[in-house]
Design a protein around this motif. Structure first.
Motif, mmCIF file in Angstrom:
data_model
loop_
_atom_site.group_PDB
_atom_site.id
_atom_site.type_symbol
_atom_site.label_atom_id
_atom_site.label_comp_id
_atom_site.label_asym_id
_atom_site.label_seq_id
_atom_site.Cartn_x
_atom_site.Cartn_y
_atom_site.Cartn_z
ATOM 1 N N PHE A 137 0.861 -1.186 0.000
ATOM 2 C CA PHE A 137 0.000 0.000 0.000
ATOM 3 C C PHE A 137 0.900 1.239 0.000
ATOM 4 C CE2 PHE A 137 -2.225 -3.472 1.985
ATOM 5 C CZ PHE A 137 -3.492 -3.422 1.424
ATOM 6 N N ILE A 138 0.674 2.127 -0.967
ATOM 7 C CA ILE A 138 1.499 3.318 -1.108
ATOM 8 C C ILE A 138 0.606 4.544 -0.940
ATOM 9 C CG2 ILE A 138 3.124 4.544 -2.591
ATOM 10 C CD1 ILE A 138 3.347 1.878 -4.212
ATOM 11 N N LYS A 139 0.820 5.289 0.129
ATOM 12 C CA LYS A 139 0.038 6.515 0.337
ATOM 13 C C LYS A 139 0.700 7.659 -0.420
ATOM 14 C CE LYS A 139 -1.718 9.810 3.705
ATOM 15 N NZ LYS A 139 -1.776 10.257 5.109
ATOM 16 N N LEU A 140 -0.077 8.339 -1.256
ATOM 17 C CA LEU A 140 0.441 9.436 -2.058
ATOM 18 C C LEU A 140 0.227 10.768 -1.351
ATOM 19 C CD1 LEU A 140 -0.794 8.404 -5.637
ATOM 20 C CD2 LEU A 140 1.213 7.619 -4.366
ATOM 21 N N GLY A 141 1.297 11.544 -1.271
ATOM 22 C CA GLY A 141 1.195 12.882 -0.709
ATOM 23 C C GLY A 141 0.772 13.887 -1.763
ATOM 24 N N LYS A 142 0.631 15.139 -1.355
ATOM 25 C CA LYS A 142 0.121 16.175 -2.261
ATOM 26 C C LYS A 142 1.063 16.418 -3.436
ATOM 27 C CE LYS A 142 -2.615 18.512 1.287
ATOM 28 N NZ LYS A 142 -2.843 19.777 2.043
ATOM 29 N N GLU A 143 2.357 16.337 -3.196
ATOM 30 C CA GLU A 143 3.304 16.559 -4.283
ATOM 31 C C GLU A 143 3.181 15.465 -5.341
ATOM 32 O OE1 GLU A 143 7.280 17.030 -2.926
ATOM 33 O OE2 GLU A 143 6.821 18.706 -1.571
ATOM 34 N N THR A 144 3.043 14.229 -4.880
ATOM 35 C CA THR A 144 2.916 13.109 -5.823
ATOM 36 C C THR A 144 1.614 13.207 -6.595
ATOM 37 O OG1 THR A 144 4.175 11.722 -4.300
ATOM 38 C CG2 THR A 144 2.968 10.604 -6.036
ATOM 39 N N ILE A 145 0.545 13.582 -5.922
ATOM 40 C CA ILE A 145 -0.752 13.732 -6.597
ATOM 41 C C ILE A 145 -0.675 14.829 -7.654
ATOM 42 C CG2 ILE A 145 -3.171 14.356 -6.282
ATOM 43 C CD1 ILE A 145 -3.022 13.070 -3.506
ATOM 44 N N ALA A 146 0.045 15.906 -7.339
ATOM 45 C CA ALA A 146 0.206 17.001 -8.304
ATOM 46 C C ALA A 146 0.913 16.508 -9.562
ATOM 47 C CB ALA A 146 0.986 18.142 -7.662
ATOM 48 N N LYS A 147 1.898 15.624 -9.405
ATOM 49 C CA LYS A 147 2.597 15.060 -10.559
ATOM 50 C C LYS A 147 1.644 14.215 -11.409
ATOM 51 C CE LYS A 147 7.127 14.890 -8.306
ATOM 52 N NZ LYS A 147 8.218 13.997 -7.847
ATOM 53 N N LEU A 148 0.743 13.470 -10.728
ATOM 54 C CA LEU A 148 -0.236 12.670 -11.465
ATOM 55 C C LEU A 148 -1.229 13.564 -12.205
ATOM 56 C CD1 LEU A 148 -0.989 9.780 -8.922
ATOM 57 C CD2 LEU A 148 0.442 9.705 -10.989
ATOM 58 N N ILE A 155 -4.428 5.906 -2.088
ATOM 59 C CA ILE A 155 -3.620 4.734 -1.761
ATOM 60 C C ILE A 155 -3.468 3.892 -3.027
ATOM 61 C CG2 ILE A 155 -3.592 2.515 -0.564
ATOM 62 C CD1 ILE A 155 -2.810 4.580 1.325
ATOM 63 N N VAL A 156 -2.238 3.674 -3.449
ATOM 64 C CA VAL A 156 -1.976 2.779 -4.578
ATOM 65 C C VAL A 156 -1.726 1.384 -4.024
ATOM 66 C CG1 VAL A 156 -0.449 2.268 -6.526
ATOM 67 C CG2 VAL A 156 -0.979 4.655 -5.935
ATOM 68 N N VAL A 157 -2.391 0.394 -4.612
ATOM 69 C CA VAL A 157 -2.259 -0.988 -4.149
ATOM 70 C C VAL A 157 -1.561 -1.803 -5.223
ATOM 71 C CG1 VAL A 157 -3.463 -3.004 -3.239
ATOM 72 C CG2 VAL A 157 -4.430 -0.710 -2.905
ATOM 73 N N THR A 158 -0.524 -2.540 -4.830
ATOM 74 C CA THR A 158 0.207 -3.366 -5.792
ATOM 75 C C THR A 158 0.326 -4.793 -5.287
ATOM 76 O OG1 THR A 158 2.446 -3.055 -4.883
ATOM 77 C CG2 THR A 158 1.606 -1.343 -6.372
ATOM 78 N N TYR A 159 0.721 -5.681 -6.205
ATOM 79 C CA TYR A 159 0.987 -7.078 -5.856
ATOM 80 C C TYR A 159 2.098 -7.594 -6.765
ATOM 81 C CZ TYR A 159 -1.958 -8.258 -9.904
ATOM 82 O OH TYR A 159 -2.494 -8.360 -11.162
ATOM 83 N N PRO A 160 2.789 -8.681 -6.422
ATOM 84 C CA PRO A 160 3.957 -9.138 -7.177
ATOM 85 C C PRO A 160 3.610 -9.595 -8.594
ATOM 86 C CG PRO A 160 3.927 -10.095 -4.969
ATOM 87 C CD PRO A 160 2.590 -9.461 -5.184
ATOM 88 N N ARG A 161 4.492 -9.263 -9.509
ATOM 89 C CA ARG A 161 4.385 -9.737 -10.882
ATOM 90 C C ARG A 161 5.156 -11.056 -10.990
ATOM 91 N NH1 ARG A 161 3.441 -7.304 -15.879
ATOM 92 N NH2 ARG A 161 3.295 -5.255 -14.851
ATOM 93 N N LYS A 162 4.628 -11.988 -11.733
ATOM 94 C CA LYS A 162 5.297 -13.281 -11.864
ATOM 95 C C LYS A 162 6.646 -13.102 -12.560
ATOM 96 C CE LYS A 162 3.271 -14.668 -16.322
ATOM 97 N NZ LYS A 162 4.402 -15.131 -17.104
ATOM 98 N N LYS A 163 7.594 -13.949 -12.218
ATOM 99 C CA LYS A 163 8.901 -13.903 -12.848
ATOM 100 C C LYS A 163 8.797 -14.447 -14.275
ATOM 101 C CE LYS A 163 11.376 -14.434 -8.486
ATOM 102 N NZ LYS A 163 12.340 -15.257 -7.708
ATOM 103 N N PRO A 164 9.586 -13.902 -15.194
ATOM 104 C CA PRO A 164 9.478 -14.301 -16.609
ATOM 105 C C PRO A 164 9.633 -15.796 -16.845
ATOM 106 C CG PRO A 164 10.837 -12.338 -16.383
ATOM 107 C CD PRO A 164 10.582 -12.828 -14.994
ATOM 108 N N ASP A 165 10.474 -16.434 -16.045
ATOM 109 C CA ASP A 165 10.730 -17.858 -16.266
ATOM 110 C C ASP A 165 9.966 -18.763 -15.311
ATOM 111 O OD1 ASP A 165 12.033 -17.052 -14.032
ATOM 112 O OD2 ASP A 165 13.944 -18.081 -14.452
ATOM 113 N N SER A 166 8.892 -18.235 -14.703
ATOM 114 C CA SER A 166 8.173 -19.006 -13.679
ATOM 115 C C SER A 166 7.182 -20.008 -14.261
ATOM 116 C CB SER A 166 7.450 -18.063 -12.718
ATOM 117 O OG SER A 166 6.550 -17.235 -13.433
ATOM 118 N N GLY A 167 6.827 -19.864 -15.528
ATOM 119 C CA GLY A 167 5.943 -20.830 -16.169
ATOM 120 C C GLY A 167 4.525 -20.836 -15.607
ATOM 121 N N PRO A 168 3.816 -21.974 -15.780
ATOM 122 C CA PRO A 168 2.426 -22.085 -15.297
ATOM 123 C C PRO A 168 2.298 -21.852 -13.793
ATOM 124 C CG PRO A 168 2.945 -23.873 -16.804
ATOM 125 C CD PRO A 168 4.244 -23.183 -16.508
#
Length: 356
Positions: free
Chosen positions: A217-228, A252-265
């Motif tokens: 979870f990434i909380k964005l401040g006013k400066e970051t929001i201004a950039k967006l 709040i920006v929410v992220t989760y892990p991206r699979k590794k390129p060689d991780s397969g099924p």
């Protein structure tokens, strides 16, 4: 008094109202005492009191009067009691093939009791926060006859009250879930970070079968929001939900892990599982906010999928995926003002299938 007789007589209705008073004030309906007639204390009545089993013998077939037609709560209470109770005196043949028959279960209940150490363990297992001193005080309160163990008859009133308390909490929670709305208009009032931290605590309690704890979870401040805001101005025709950002006090920006390129099924499956867990976490987050009077909106859109957005928010797209942005703040005019009620085209009966 025989536990089975008492439990059976507590309720003969199809649905039992779990009220402690029904347990605490209950006395056996002695069949030889008419309504309004006082107990006269003769030898026959005393025999009934001293040997409750004789009450059962008044009937040719105890099953025929619904003696073992226990309500779901009564069955559950007996099960919980036997889970933590010890055999304090027993006439049970543990090798008997009929050990789990009604008669043997009644004998087991009669000869069982919860001791002090067992009560403390039970409270911890049932997620009831209590110190050893508090557990000891509860034990003394429940052990009405001072026998050194808590019998089923002593256990039931307390457990009925505990279940009733849980049910009340459950009803409150269900109402909270059903009342939550998406808020589109916020006022400029700042929300205390304590509210945010409590919401995050609820979010990370979400189901996560693989134990990967994939959320960030990434909380964005006013400066970051201004950039967006500048980014949006550069991307024409972006659409999406970013329509009145300047009026949204918190992001709040929410992220989760991206699979590794060689991780397969396996990698694909893990990424899917992680996304499911993050969705549950977002729901918990929004419910926590709503419970404290704070509105939320889970957004998505083309801007969130750009490298520029990720760079501004500190997201490494080689390792992470963006699950969305949660706007949160006080709803303009109050939570229920200008907020549309939930509408579902299909009800429970339309979405629930029950197979044999």
């Amino acid at each position: 008094q025989d536990a089975a007789t008492k439990i059976a007589a507590i309720n003969e209705e199809e649905i039992y109202d779990f009220n402690e008073e029904d347990f605490a004030d209950y006395t056996s309906d002695y069949s030889d005492i008419d309504e309004g007639e006082e107990f006269d204390g003769d030898d026959e009545d005393e025999d009934l009191l001293e040997d409750p089993a004789s009450l059962v013998e008044l009937y040719d077939d105890y099953d025929s009067i619904g003696g073992y037609d226990l309500s779901p709560f009564e069955k559950h209470a007996r099960e919980v009691f036997l889970t933590y109770a010890d055999q304090v005196s027993s006439s049970i043949d543990h090798d008997s093939e009929t050990l789990h028959s009604h008669a043997n279960e009644d004998n087991q209940l009669e000869n069982s009791g919860i001791q002090l150490g067992d009560l403390y363990s039970m409270l911890q297992t049932l997620d009831i926060k209590a110190t050893e001193e508090e557990s000891e005080a509860l034990f003394k309160y429940l052990d009405e006859d001072g026998s050194g163990v808590v019998t089923l008859d002593e256990f039931l009133p307390w457990y009925a009250e505990a279940v009733d308390s849980v049910q009340q909490m459950g009803m409150t929670f269900q109402q909270l879930v059903k009342s939550r709305r998406t808020v589109n208009k916020f006022d400029a009032t700042e929300v205390d970070d304590g509210v945010l931290r409590r919401a995050i605590e609820c979010a990370i309690a979400a189901p996560n079968r693989s134990g990967t704890e994939p959320w960030r979870f990434i909380k964005l401040g006013k400066e970051t929001i201004a950039k967006l805001m500048d980014l949006r101005g550069q991307i024409e025709g972006s659409g999406g939900s970013f329509v009145s950002w300047t009026r949204v006090p918190h992001w709040i920006v929410v992220t989760y892990p991206r699979k590794k390129p060689d991780s397969g099924p396996d990698g694909n499956m893990q990424q899917r599982e992680d996304f499911k867990s993050v969705c549950c976490a977002v729901q918990n987050f929004m419910l926590s906010m709503w419970s404290e009077g704070i509105g939320t909106k889970w957004t998505d859109g083309p801007i969130q999928r750009t490298e520029e957005f990720a760079k501004i928010c500190g997201v490494d797209l080689e390792k992470e995926k963006v699950a969305g942005v949660i706007w949160y703040g006080f709803a303009r005019g109050g939570l229920n003002r200008g907020v549309q009620a939930k509408y579902r085209k299909r009800g429970v009966e339309e979405v629930l299938d029950i197979l044999p």
